[in-house]
Structures are given as C-alpha cells and as structure tokens.
Design an enzyme around this catalytic site. Sequence first.
Site, PDB file in Angstrom:
ATOM      1  N   CYS A  33       7.327 -39.902   8.561  1.00  0.00           N
ATOM      2  CA  CYS A  33       7.824 -41.051   7.821  1.00  0.00           C
ATOM      3  C   CYS A  33       8.009 -42.179   8.821  1.00  0.00           C
ATOM      4  O   CYS A  33       8.552 -41.982   9.899  1.00  0.00           O
ATOM      5  CB  CYS A  33       9.160 -40.700   7.166  1.00  0.00           C
ATOM      6  SG  CYS A  33      10.136 -42.158   6.740  1.00  0.00           S
ATOM      7  N   TYR A  56       0.842  -1.182   0.000  1.00  0.00           N
ATOM      8  CA  TYR A  56       0.000   0.000   0.000  1.00  0.00           C
ATOM      9  C   TYR A  56       0.889   1.248   0.000  1.00  0.00           C
ATOM     10  O   TYR A  56       0.681   2.182  -0.777  1.00  0.00           O
ATOM     11  CB  TYR A  56      -0.925  -0.022   1.222  1.00  0.00           C
ATOM     12  CG  TYR A  56      -1.826   1.175   1.298  1.00  0.00           C
ATOM     13  CD1 TYR A  56      -1.424   2.319   1.975  1.00  0.00           C
ATOM     14  CD2 TYR A  56      -3.072   1.180   0.685  1.00  0.00           C
ATOM     15  CE1 TYR A  56      -2.232   3.435   2.029  1.00  0.00           C
ATOM     16  CE2 TYR A  56      -3.887   2.293   0.724  1.00  0.00           C
ATOM     17  CZ  TYR A  56      -3.468   3.419   1.403  1.00  0.00           C
ATOM     18  OH  TYR A  56      -4.267   4.524   1.436  1.00  0.00           O
ATOM     19  N   LYS A  97       7.170   3.594  17.051  1.00  0.00           N
ATOM     20  CA  LYS A  97       5.954   3.687  16.240  1.00  0.00           C
ATOM     21  C   LYS A  97       5.204   2.377  16.413  1.00  0.00           C
ATOM     22  O   LYS A  97       5.579   1.341  15.873  1.00  0.00           O
ATOM     23  CB  LYS A  97       6.268   3.931  14.767  1.00  0.00           C
ATOM     24  CG  LYS A  97       4.982   4.063  13.950  1.00  0.00           C
ATOM     25  CD  LYS A  97       5.210   4.754  12.631  1.00  0.00           C
ATOM     26  CE  LYS A  97       3.921   5.198  11.974  1.00  0.00           C
ATOM     27  NZ  LYS A  97       2.894   4.184  11.847  1.00  0.00           N
TER      28      LYS A  97
HETATM   29  S1  IVH Z   1       1.838  10.874  16.944  1.00  0.00           S
HETATM   30  C1  IVH Z   1       0.561  14.582  14.934  1.00  0.00           C
HETATM   31  N1  IVH Z   1       3.252   8.915  17.947  1.00  0.00           N
HETATM   32  O1  IVH Z   1       1.032   6.435  13.497  1.00  0.00           O
HETATM   33  C2  IVH Z   1       1.108  13.268  15.259  1.00  0.00           C
HETATM   34  N2  IVH Z   1       1.653   8.380  16.266  1.00  0.00           N
HETATM   35  O2  IVH Z   1       0.420   8.348  10.879  1.00  0.00           O
HETATM   36  C3  IVH Z   1       0.051  12.284  15.569  1.00  0.00           C
HETATM   37  N3  IVH Z   1       1.533   5.977  15.742  1.00  0.00           N
HETATM   38  O3  IVH Z   1      -2.237   7.680  13.527  1.00  0.00           O
HETATM   39  C4  IVH Z   1       0.511  10.912  15.822  1.00  0.00           C
HETATM   40  N4  IVH Z   1       3.067   5.332  17.176  1.00  0.00           N
HETATM   41  O4  IVH Z   1      -1.738   5.544  14.785  1.00  0.00           O
HETATM   42  C5  IVH Z   1       2.299   9.250  17.058  1.00  0.00           C
HETATM   43  N5  IVH Z   1       4.568   7.289  18.975  1.00  0.00           N
HETATM   44  C6  IVH Z   1       3.603   7.632  18.088  1.00  0.00           C
HETATM   45  C7  IVH Z   1       2.957   6.669  17.284  1.00  0.00           C
HETATM   46  C8  IVH Z   1       1.981   7.094  16.370  1.00  0.00           C
HETATM   47  C9  IVH Z   1       2.207   4.941  16.260  1.00  0.00           C
HETATM   48  C10 IVH Z   1       0.549   5.864  14.668  1.00  0.00           C
HETATM   49  C11 IVH Z   1      -0.755   6.531  14.967  1.00  0.00           C
HETATM   50  C12 IVH Z   1      -0.925   7.587  13.951  1.00  0.00           C
HETATM   51  C13 IVH Z   1       0.004   7.147  12.865  1.00  0.00           C
HETATM   52  C14 IVH Z   1       0.628   8.335  12.196  1.00  0.00           C
END
Ligand code: IVH
Length: 695
Positions: A451, A44, A129
């Site tokens: 086997c 994607y 993340k």
């Molecule tokens: S901050 C303005 N921090 O990644 C910033 N997001 O595309 C808002 N995510 O929708 C998000 N770990 O689902 C932030 N440590 C983290 C994160 C995180 C995962 C995900 C979240 C968000 C997407 C960002």
Amino acid sequence: MSVHSKSSSAQSVAERAAELRDQLHHHAHRYYVLDDPELPDVEYDKLFEELQAIEAEHPDLLTTDSPTQRIIGKVLDGFTPVRHAVPMLSIRTETDTEASGAVAFDARVRRELELDESDPPIEYAAELKFDGLAINLRYEHGVLVQAATRGNGETGEDVTQNIRTIAQIPLRLRGAELAPPVIEVRGEVYIRRDDFDSLNERQRELIAKGAKNEKTFVNPRNAAAGAVRQLDPAIAAKRPLSFFAYGLGAVQDWTIPPTHSGLVDALQAMGMPVSVERAVVHGADGLVEFHRRVGAKRDDLPFDIDGVVYKVNDRALQQRLGFVSREPRWAVAHKYTAQEQMTRLLGIDIQVGRTGKLTPVAKLEPVFVGGTTVSNATLHNQDEIDRKDVRIGDTVIVRRAGDVIPEVVGVVADKRPPDTQAFSIVAKLQSKCPVCGSEITREEGEVDWRCSGGLFCAAQRKQAMLHFASRRAMDVEGLGDKLVDQLVDSGLIRTLPELYKLGVAKLVALERMAEKSAQNLVDGLERSKKTTLGRFLFALGIRHVGETTAKDLAKHFGSLDRILDASVEQLLEVNDVGPVVAQSIHTFFAQPHNREVVEQLRACGITWEEHDGTADNAPKPLAGKTFVLTGTLPTLSRDDAKDLIEAAGGKVSGSVSKKTHYVVAGAEAGSKLDKAQELGVVILDEEGLKALLPP
Ligand code: IVH
C-alpha cells in the site's frame, strides 16, 4: 472420486470395504509408485484404519488383495527389480498420540510374552520415526554393491546409481577387511528441512528462468522419494539427500549383536549414519518419557519426524514375539499429532502490514493441525499463489509446525471443483489498498505488493504503533493490539506523538476502558520516555532497520542529530550497513513528515544518553564470542542476558553450531543443551555468565 463418503445406510459394509480397497490401491499407487500423492498421509491413514476396522469386525470380508494384507507398490519400468533376500517389513502404527498409546504397546508385549506384574520391565530401544523412504543397502565384503527401495516388501527397485550419490552413505564400510561376506543395512533416506527449503528455492529459480519440467515439492518426504527414483542419477545427485540406518537385512557369517541398540552401535561403528536421538528405556514409563521428550524438541529437529519407534531391545525376545501379517509384534510406530491437514479454502483476505506489505491470508474451514484449530493460514505473496495455483474453493494442505505461522503448502489437484479461477491480488483489490484506498504498488524485483498510503493508512498506523510500543522498542506496557485498534479506529490517535498526549480522561472515554487500565497505560507511556537511542531508532520502524542495525547506528553516531544529517556514504561506514539499508535510512529522514514526528517525540520528553560518536569505551571482554541462550535463567530475563552479552561485545545467536563458544543454560533447557553437549561447547549457568561479564 469421493473420499469422504462414509458408510451410509444405503451402502452395505461390504460395498464400503470394496470402495476403500479401490481408493487405497489408487492412492498407494500415486504415493508409492508415482511419488505424486493426492492425499496427505493422515488422510490415507484414516482410510486404511477404517478398512482395518471393518475387516477386524467382519473377517469374512477380508480378501487376499486387501491393501491391509500386503505392502503395496509396483515396480516402475525404468528400474531393475530386486528381490529382497529378507522381506522388508513395515511396522504397526499406533495412532493414539497420547501416552496411552505407549502404555498399550508395552501391555501387549507383556501379554504376548505371558509376563505378569512381578516380572521386571521390558527393555526397549526407542528411536525416531524418520519421514523419508526405506532403503536396503547391500554390502559384500564391505563394499556397497546394491541399493534397493522397499517396493512391495518382497521386490523393490535397484536404485544403486542414485544412492551412490548420497555422500552420507559409505561406499565401503569402515574396517572393510573384517567385514562379513554379506551384510545388508536398512535405513531411511530423507531430506533435512533446511536442505528442503534451499532445494525449493532453487526449483523456483529454475521455473522463473523458464524451465518447463521443473516443479517445487510439497514436503521433504516427497522430494526425497522423487530423488531416489529419478532415472537420471545426475539429477538425483543434485538433490540434498541424507540417510539414517536403523536395521538389518540379510547377513552371512556375521554375529548379530544380541540387542537392537547394540546392532545400531555396530552399524555406526561401520561408518553408517545413525541418529543421536535414540535411547534404551525400560517399561511403559520409559516409552512415555521418550515420546514426551522427543515431542518437546520435535520442531527443533533439523528434519521431519511423524513419530517415534519402539523396538523390544532383546533379539531373542523379538524372535519369541514373531510377526502378525508382515508386521513384527516387537515394534510399533507411535505417532505425534499431524503437522499437515487437508481442508477447504473458503476465501482469501489481504492484510496490510506495518510497512504496507500486502499479505494474502487463506480463510479456511477450521481444521485441527499441529495441536490447534487453524482457520487462517498465510499464502505469502502473489508469486506463491501462482506457483501453487491456489484457488478459492480448492481443497488445500495446511501445515503448522511449532510456533511457525500456519501456511498453505499445496493444493489437492483432483479435488478442485469446476469453475474456479486463478486468484490475483491486484484484481481482487482493484489496485487499491483494502484499508485506506491508496494505490498499491510493486517495485521491480520485489515479490510483495504494498500500500502506498504510508502512515495515512490506518492499518499501517496500527502496526507502526504496535511496533513502536513493543518490548524491544519503546517497551510501553499496557498497549496491546485491541487498544491500538480502538485508539486508531476512534480517531483518537493519528500520529505516534499523540500517544504521549493521551490523558486518563480521554482514555476512560473509550469503551470497556477502566480507570485503572487507563492509568496503567499513562504510567507505561511515562516510563517509556527514558530510553536508549538504539531503541528509539528501532521503534521508528524504518524499513530494513532491525534491532541490531539500530544499535549499531546508535553506537556509531552517538547522537540522533548526526544520524538525521548523515549522508548515504557516512551511513555506509556503519557496521553491517549496506547500500539498501543506507538508502532506506537516508530516504526516511529526508521526508519532512518523518522529521516532524521525530521532533514531536523529542518534544514529548523522550530522552536517551548521547555520546560524541567516537564509539563507547566500555570494556569488551566478550568481543568475537558467540553465545546461545536456552531455558529459563534464575534472575536474568532472556532480553537482559542478551543486552549484557552484547554490551560486553559478544554476539547472541539462535542455534548451536561448531562456531558457538558458550551455551548459557537455565531451567528446562531443551535440544540446544543436548546439541551443545554433543559438540562439546562450553555450558554456563547464570553465575558462569556473570563471571565473564565486566564488573
Ligand atoms: S524399522 C521391522 N525404524 O517406517 C521393522 N522403520 O512402516 C522395519 N521408519 O518402512 C522398520 N523410521 O520406512 C524402522 N526408526 C525406524 C524407522 C522406520 C522410519 C519407516 C521405514 C519403514 C516404515 C515402517
């Protein structure tokens, strides 16, 4: 729908952009709305980046409905829509997985802030993340009143009922009396890997019992998203969801801490779960180091991550930087190499293991995943093939995480070519072992076909020999799998004792065998003859007798003859030996040919010390203590350290928990050391360990 048709000359750039938009809308709907993706995330992302690149080069092709211009996802009928008081944004993804990705982000931030080289490094909050789904939790006067999904960023869905079932999410904030009238906490709902495995295990049981509407899940992210958007909260409650907070939505009458790290600390103080894997770092170097450090422990984390997130720590600077099309300029997600990829299944081979177990192995179009090129992946067994409905010709999702054997986790259903057939091991093999032609059998209640040829089967002979020679068994140096193949295939060796009758002369007759390697092997065999009873028993490869059981048997009986003659009842007296293991040992030694092998090996001069079976009298100062080893010790190998601890009565475990008494850490200790510090477990170096051992 063909995903891979890249812009050919016949297709104009405009047509390609339109095609990509359609595909992205389609897949985003499958992914965000239906929780049933047809593509792995990386595929994607590739389409998305291709469209972004086209739009960057041809701004005239940019349409208001382009998936790059808004966060997609429609609200399902079943949930009440929730308009977010503050939109839920996404973060830009840096797909350059090297250090240069972090360096580029820092450079961009400095440029936007018009800093020059003389200005000090920027301070960043670095986080993981998480790979789950974003949730907004609204607390009014400290009480959870609403939980909503991100949806399209403007409007999400009210999933309060389901979120309330997550034990980790506080229904009331700590210090609620002092809580502001409104505070919205944002974070990620996810499923831990071990929880995911048990969840799928449970699903498999339900399916086996005939449940119609149950399915297993491809990955934790999918399972988490499906659970949060379950219409029946009773079902959601059974799904093992977890949560980490990482941000803020709307607030009223609350002084927001001046830094992001301070905010996360404040959320933690309010009782929100936050990850321990976060740090405040400085400049590009700090980001690179964080990316590297987390990358090194990625596979040891209890949950999936697909990258790290860097955020400019100072909120005032964040405000100065602002946003570009719904993405903050002050944050970026820096990815790691994907652990899942899509590829084609070209065929299925059946491998024969040491105990005759037949393992179906997927032959794949080579694909780069988890840091290496993979062309084989395990399909585990017939049940797994049936459950995933894997067919030759299918496009499959391959996962390789860390040192784990690559596996096929699922099939991309809509890419199945016509005229495929369900795969059956029995049909493919016509009920015969692919190596020796013996009949294949499956015992009641077992998942594996085997086997029945035993050591008559060359494949089993080879595996048995490799196991016999392995480091923790007889430890024969110089006997690797290539040589074993040669020895068995040439007919030079049919039984284990024949190994010890090999002379240099016979060996040098083999292809590519130099006199020196032949001599090394003969020496290695000679050295292996002086061993312990435990190693010898383990080396025999008796089903269900692992290293620990072998040691326990040796300790309990003290002599081989007593084990050979032991009844099932007597075997059951051994520590941790249950009926299945006892029966297996008894059956093994009841077979005349196994006894003959044992006698011949003894006749070759294999010796060990025996005792009269009244247990050993060595002091056991470490009885009841659990140790974990991590990193490289200055003089002791990991095996040596383990042996010493066990000889003193202690146990060695693979992971640190509250039950761990000591962690022995050497150079380059990893996440186990961090975990030990976190839990307050006593940490020893090699000297410290030696001090605990009896003289
Ligand atoms: S901050 C303005 N921090 O990644 C910033 N997001 O595309 C808002 N995510 O929708 C998000 N770990 O689902 C932030 N440590 C983290 C994160 C995180 C995962 C995900 C979240 C968000 C997407 C960002």
